[in-house]
Design a protein around this motif. Sequence first.
Motif, PDB file in Angstrom:
ATOM      1  N   ILE A 183      -3.329   7.882   2.450  1.00 45.53           N
ATOM      2  CA  ILE A 183      -2.389   6.855   1.612  1.00 45.53           C
ATOM      3  C   ILE A 183      -4.101   6.400   0.911  1.00 45.53           C
ATOM      4  O   ILE A 183      -5.003   5.506   2.184  1.00 45.53           O
ATOM      5  CB  ILE A 183      -1.919   6.154   2.331  1.00 45.53           C
ATOM      6  CG1 ILE A 183      -1.110   6.787   3.073  1.00 45.53           C
ATOM      7  CG2 ILE A 183      -1.614   4.907   1.064  1.00 45.53           C
ATOM      8  CD1 ILE A 183      -0.375   8.280   2.942  1.00 45.53           C
ATOM      9  N   VAL A 184      -4.235   6.236   0.023  1.00 49.06           N
ATOM     10  CA  VAL A 184      -5.858   4.910  -0.338  1.00 49.06           C
ATOM     11  C   VAL A 184      -5.893   4.735  -2.041  1.00 49.06           C
ATOM     12  O   VAL A 184      -4.986   4.842  -1.969  1.00 49.06           O
ATOM     13  CB  VAL A 184      -7.441   6.445  -0.662  1.00 49.06           C
ATOM     14  CG1 VAL A 184      -7.876   7.277   0.980  1.00 49.06           C
ATOM     15  CG2 VAL A 184      -6.774   7.271  -1.439  1.00 49.06           C
ATOM     16  N   GLY A 185      -6.206   3.490  -1.926  1.00 45.04           N
ATOM     17  CA  GLY A 185      -6.535   2.649  -2.816  1.00 45.04           C
ATOM     18  C   GLY A 185      -6.628   1.474  -2.132  1.00 45.04           C
ATOM     19  O   GLY A 185      -7.631   1.203  -1.283  1.00 45.04           O
ATOM     20  N   ARG A 186      -7.148   0.700  -3.910  1.00 43.62           N
ATOM     21  CA  ARG A 186      -8.042  -1.252  -2.642  1.00 43.62           C
ATOM     22  C   ARG A 186      -7.138  -1.473  -1.992  1.00 43.62           C
ATOM     23  O   ARG A 186      -5.834  -1.169  -2.252  1.00 43.62           O
ATOM     24  CB  ARG A 186      -7.907  -1.756  -4.406  1.00 43.62           C
ATOM     25  CG  ARG A 186      -8.645  -1.161  -5.403  1.00 43.62           C
ATOM     26  CD  ARG A 186      -8.462  -1.651  -6.657  1.00 43.62           C
ATOM     27  NE  ARG A 186      -7.623  -2.215  -7.418  1.00 43.62           N
ATOM     28  CZ  ARG A 186      -6.614  -3.152  -7.467  1.00 43.62           C
ATOM     29  NH1 ARG A 186      -7.306  -4.494  -6.802  1.00 43.62           N
ATOM     30  NH2 ARG A 186      -5.562  -3.053  -7.721  1.00 43.62           N
ATOM     31  N   PRO A 187      -7.228  -2.715  -1.302  1.00 43.97           N
ATOM     32  CA  PRO A 187      -6.798  -3.395  -0.436  1.00 43.97           C
ATOM     33  C   PRO A 187      -5.581  -4.242  -1.507  1.00 43.97           C
ATOM     34  O   PRO A 187      -5.603  -4.355  -2.699  1.00 43.97           O
ATOM     35  CB  PRO A 187      -7.871  -4.615  -0.053  1.00 43.97           C
ATOM     36  CG  PRO A 187      -9.110  -3.972  -0.277  1.00 43.97           C
ATOM     37  CD  PRO A 187      -8.693  -2.905  -1.862  1.00 43.97           C
ATOM     38  N   LEU A 227       6.911  19.144   8.456  1.00 47.88           N
ATOM     39  CA  LEU A 227       5.124  17.835   9.719  1.00 47.88           C
ATOM     40  C   LEU A 227       4.238  17.698   8.010  1.00 47.88           C
ATOM     41  O   LEU A 227       3.605  17.936   7.615  1.00 47.88           O
ATOM     42  CB  LEU A 227       4.712  19.065  10.629  1.00 47.88           C
ATOM     43  CG  LEU A 227       3.559  18.201  11.827  1.00 47.88           C
ATOM     44  CD1 LEU A 227       4.665  16.689  12.637  1.00 47.88           C
ATOM     45  CD2 LEU A 227       3.457  19.426  12.638  1.00 47.88           C
ATOM     46  N   TYR A 228       4.269  16.029   8.474  1.00 49.50           N
ATOM     47  CA  TYR A 228       3.641  15.562   8.660  1.00 49.50           C
ATOM     48  C   TYR A 228       2.286  14.362   9.067  1.00 49.50           C
ATOM     49  O   TYR A 228       2.221  14.103  10.156  1.00 49.50           O
ATOM     50  CB  TYR A 228       4.192  13.994   7.019  1.00 49.50           C
ATOM     51  CG  TYR A 228       4.348  15.342   5.852  1.00 49.50           C
ATOM     52  CD1 TYR A 228       3.687  15.607   4.641  1.00 49.50           C
ATOM     53  CD2 TYR A 228       5.836  15.238   5.948  1.00 49.50           C
ATOM     54  CE1 TYR A 228       4.346  16.193   3.702  1.00 49.50           C
ATOM     55  CE2 TYR A 228       6.676  15.763   5.542  1.00 49.50           C
ATOM     56  CZ  TYR A 228       6.048  16.510   3.704  1.00 49.50           C
ATOM     57  OH  TYR A 228       6.799  17.213   3.216  1.00 49.50           O
ATOM     58  N   VAL A 229       1.212  14.705   8.483  1.00 54.28           N
ATOM     59  CA  VAL A 229      -0.030  13.244   8.733  1.00 54.28           C
ATOM     60  C   VAL A 229      -0.561  12.645   7.830  1.00 54.28           C
ATOM     61  O   VAL A 229      -1.513  12.607   6.849  1.00 54.28           O
ATOM     62  CB  VAL A 229      -1.026  14.417   9.933  1.00 54.28           C
ATOM     63  CG1 VAL A 229      -2.299  12.975   9.955  1.00 54.28           C
ATOM     64  CG2 VAL A 229      -1.066  14.944  11.045  1.00 54.28           C
ATOM     65  N   PHE A 230       0.352  10.841   8.002  1.00 53.41           N
ATOM     66  CA  PHE A 230      -0.046  10.446   6.561  1.00 53.41           C
ATOM     67  C   PHE A 230      -1.440   9.674   7.259  1.00 53.41           C
ATOM     68  O   PHE A 230      -1.505   9.614   8.659  1.00 53.41           O
ATOM     69  CB  PHE A 230       0.980   9.450   7.057  1.00 53.41           C
ATOM     70  CG  PHE A 230       1.525   9.812   5.078  1.00 53.41           C
ATOM     71  CD1 PHE A 230       1.855  11.175   4.962  1.00 53.41           C
ATOM     72  CD2 PHE A 230       2.404   8.948   4.995  1.00 53.41           C
ATOM     73  CE1 PHE A 230       2.620  11.081   3.792  1.00 53.41           C
ATOM     74  CE2 PHE A 230       3.286   9.242   3.453  1.00 53.41           C
ATOM     75  CZ  PHE A 230       3.338  10.643   3.086  1.00 53.41           C
ATOM     76  N   ILE A 231      -2.683   9.617   6.929  1.00 55.83           N
ATOM     77  CA  ILE A 231      -3.674   8.935   7.186  1.00 55.83           C
ATOM     78  C   ILE A 231      -3.814   7.195   6.504  1.00 55.83           C
ATOM     79  O   ILE A 231      -3.796   7.448   5.366  1.00 55.83           O
ATOM     80  CB  ILE A 231      -5.287   9.843   7.114  1.00 55.83           C
ATOM     81  CG1 ILE A 231      -5.064  11.056   7.450  1.00 55.83           C
ATOM     82  CG2 ILE A 231      -6.059   9.308   7.634  1.00 55.83           C
ATOM     83  CD1 ILE A 231      -6.244  12.184   6.627  1.00 55.83           C
ATOM     84  N   ASP A 232      -3.585   6.286   7.339  1.00 54.10           N
ATOM     85  CA  ASP A 232      -3.848   5.127   6.528  1.00 54.10           C
ATOM     86  C   ASP A 232      -4.857   4.267   6.773  1.00 54.10           C
ATOM     87  O   ASP A 232      -5.568   4.142   7.501  1.00 54.10           O
ATOM     88  CB  ASP A 232      -2.261   4.354   7.347  1.00 54.10           C
ATOM     89  CG  ASP A 232      -2.214   2.643   6.553  1.00 54.10           C
ATOM     90  OD1 ASP A 232      -2.797   2.449   5.873  1.00 54.10           O
ATOM     91  OD2 ASP A 232      -1.451   1.961   7.773  1.00 54.10           O
ATOM     92  N   THR A 233      -5.450   4.020   5.306  1.00 57.83           N
ATOM     93  CA  THR A 233      -6.466   3.425   5.468  1.00 57.83           C
ATOM     94  C   THR A 233      -6.485   1.589   5.168  1.00 57.83           C
ATOM     95  O   THR A 233      -6.866   1.492   4.088  1.00 57.83           O
ATOM     96  CB  THR A 233      -7.333   3.952   4.107  1.00 57.83           C
ATOM     97  OG1 THR A 233      -6.622   4.122   3.262  1.00 57.83           O
ATOM     98  CG2 THR A 233      -7.131   5.405   4.834  1.00 57.83           C
ATOM     99  N   ILE A 252     -15.654   2.620   3.260  1.00 51.66           N
ATOM    100  CA  ILE A 252     -15.909   3.505   4.657  1.00 51.66           C
ATOM    101  C   ILE A 252     -14.722   4.399   4.825  1.00 51.66           C
ATOM    102  O   ILE A 252     -14.979   5.803   4.983  1.00 51.66           O
ATOM    103  CB  ILE A 252     -16.912   3.700   5.479  1.00 51.66           C
ATOM    104  CG1 ILE A 252     -18.467   2.776   4.800  1.00 51.66           C
ATOM    105  CG2 ILE A 252     -17.457   3.958   7.175  1.00 51.66           C
ATOM    106  CD1 ILE A 252     -19.295   1.742   6.311  1.00 51.66           C
ATOM    107  N   ARG A 253     -13.961   3.835   4.683  1.00 53.60           N
ATOM    108  CA  ARG A 253     -12.687   4.593   5.547  1.00 53.60           C
ATOM    109  C   ARG A 253     -11.898   5.398   4.391  1.00 53.60           C
ATOM    110  O   ARG A 253     -11.194   6.629   5.117  1.00 53.60           O
ATOM    111  CB  ARG A 253     -11.982   3.036   5.578  1.00 53.60           C
ATOM    112  CG  ARG A 253     -11.882   2.758   7.255  1.00 53.60           C
ATOM    113  CD  ARG A 253     -11.182   2.253   7.644  1.00 53.60           C
ATOM    114  NE  ARG A 253     -10.813   1.051   7.083  1.00 53.60           N
ATOM    115  CZ  ARG A 253     -11.403  -0.548   6.925  1.00 53.60           C
ATOM    116  NH1 ARG A 253     -11.799  -0.627   7.762  1.00 53.60           N
ATOM    117  NH2 ARG A 253     -11.257  -0.959   5.519  1.00 53.60           N
ATOM    118  N   THR A 254     -11.652   4.811   3.411  1.00 54.09           N
ATOM    119  CA  THR A 254     -11.678   5.436   2.426  1.00 54.09           C
ATOM    120  C   THR A 254     -12.140   7.043   2.230  1.00 54.09           C
ATOM    121  O   THR A 254     -11.925   7.952   2.606  1.00 54.09           O
ATOM    122  CB  THR A 254     -11.418   4.711   0.970  1.00 54.09           C
ATOM    123  OG1 THR A 254     -10.910   3.444   1.123  1.00 54.09           O
ATOM    124  CG2 THR A 254     -10.865   5.666   0.128  1.00 54.09           C
TER     125      THR A 254
END
Length: 483
Positions: A183-187, A227-233, A252-254
């Motif tokens: 899950i990516v995007g600006r703050p 089954l899902y793995v959501f990677i929260d950034t 970096i995290r993204t």
Amino acid sequence: MSHLPKLAIVGRPNVGKSALFNRICKQKIAIVDEAEGITRDRLYADSDLFGFHFQVIDTGGINLRSKVNFNVEIKRQAEIAIEEADTIIQVVDAHVGVTELDKEVATILLQTKKPVCLAVNKVDNLSQAALIHQFYSLGISRIIPVSAAQGWQIAELLETAFEQLPAAKEEMPENPQAIKVAIVGRPNVGKSSLVNFVLDEERCIVSPIPGTTRDSVDVTFTHENQLYVFIDTAGIRRKGAEHEVVDKFAAIRTERAIERADLSVLMLDVQEGITAQDKKIANRIEEEGKGCVILFNKWDLIKGFRMEHVLKTVEEEVPFLKHCPKIFTSATTGRNVEKLFPLILEVHQNSLKRVTTHQLNKFVVSALQRNHPPMMKGKRLRIYYMAQVDVQPPKFILFVNYPHLMLESYKKYLYNQFRESYEFTGVPIRMFLKGKEKREKPTSQEVEKVKRKEDYDEDEEEGFENDHEGVDYQFDNEEFLGG
């Protein structure tokens, strides 16, 4: 792209960080000098320890009170390296002893909750090993005496640094059936709100797992038997930090999340449209060859604006996004969020989709009939056949007579025709050209072949499709993605 463990070397000025960096890298990369402030930017290099590969980062000396030029920038670069690193080595000087600066650096490192070990440098032999005891006052339990100049105890230092790294000791096995979604995007676009709403679904079985960085969390859950793995950034909350550093940490995290995931959900704030930072993230997703779903958040706050106008603006800014599925949602109210999972499944299946060579050849024949390649200097591009060679992302090879005859306009034509025929919604497509390898000297059989035929070049082209097996080919340097 696999993620190499990162080791950061930090400390106050003039303790031998760059000398240790050069010793670990086994080459002289960093400049070593007694003057303060020589190392300013971060230096990166790949190295290995008995077959274990990792990346090492050299940083400038941290001195919170120094008035040396660029001190603020040096401190900022060191902070970024600490954020990036998976494990950290603080370097101190055995002969100078514990200083206030050493204590300040140790305090900063211990607050990160990352694995930290202490390298007591300039211990030239075992008789000086007792000098390390004074450094236990820094609060770092793992202390190794080393000599960067002589290369003493370097392997022991690295073993100590990486034995504290959880990923190196007990890597958690990944479920191959789980779909990993970044899950990516600006703050402040609503990433955490989306994850929180999804996890409140009654049909979800949830298990949070710590991620590779201290601010990123993998959330494993089941939705409708998948089954899902959501990677929260989600963005970090650090008071008083410079905006540039915060932005760098977020980037970096993204990047890490995109690398680890099967596909990404790029969240955009529909009130602000697509920004330069959003475009960088979208381009990164395409470069990594990952699938993408576009989620326009906060649509409930928009009045008197049509979806078509928003979509057109985004597709004009980043051509790849034209081929990605899009939904308009509100993460806080849950509007249209249920439509996200079918799109994730569709994109994931497309990233694994294969097209048979027979189908691809029919496509090539059809595309050539609709629009023939133009003549160039008396020669025309010939496409003999097409084959898929990989998935995630889908990769295709076009076997041609002369790769340099493929004009940019014809590349785009083929790419667009291919998208219309097979879609591959939400997935970047890689296409390569492949032609015959030029040999400097013809073989005796080839000389005989020339003698027997009036037009050697033309005959070779006509027989290429049937003779391709056993012939050496080379990739053209050019990869095209269309747009």
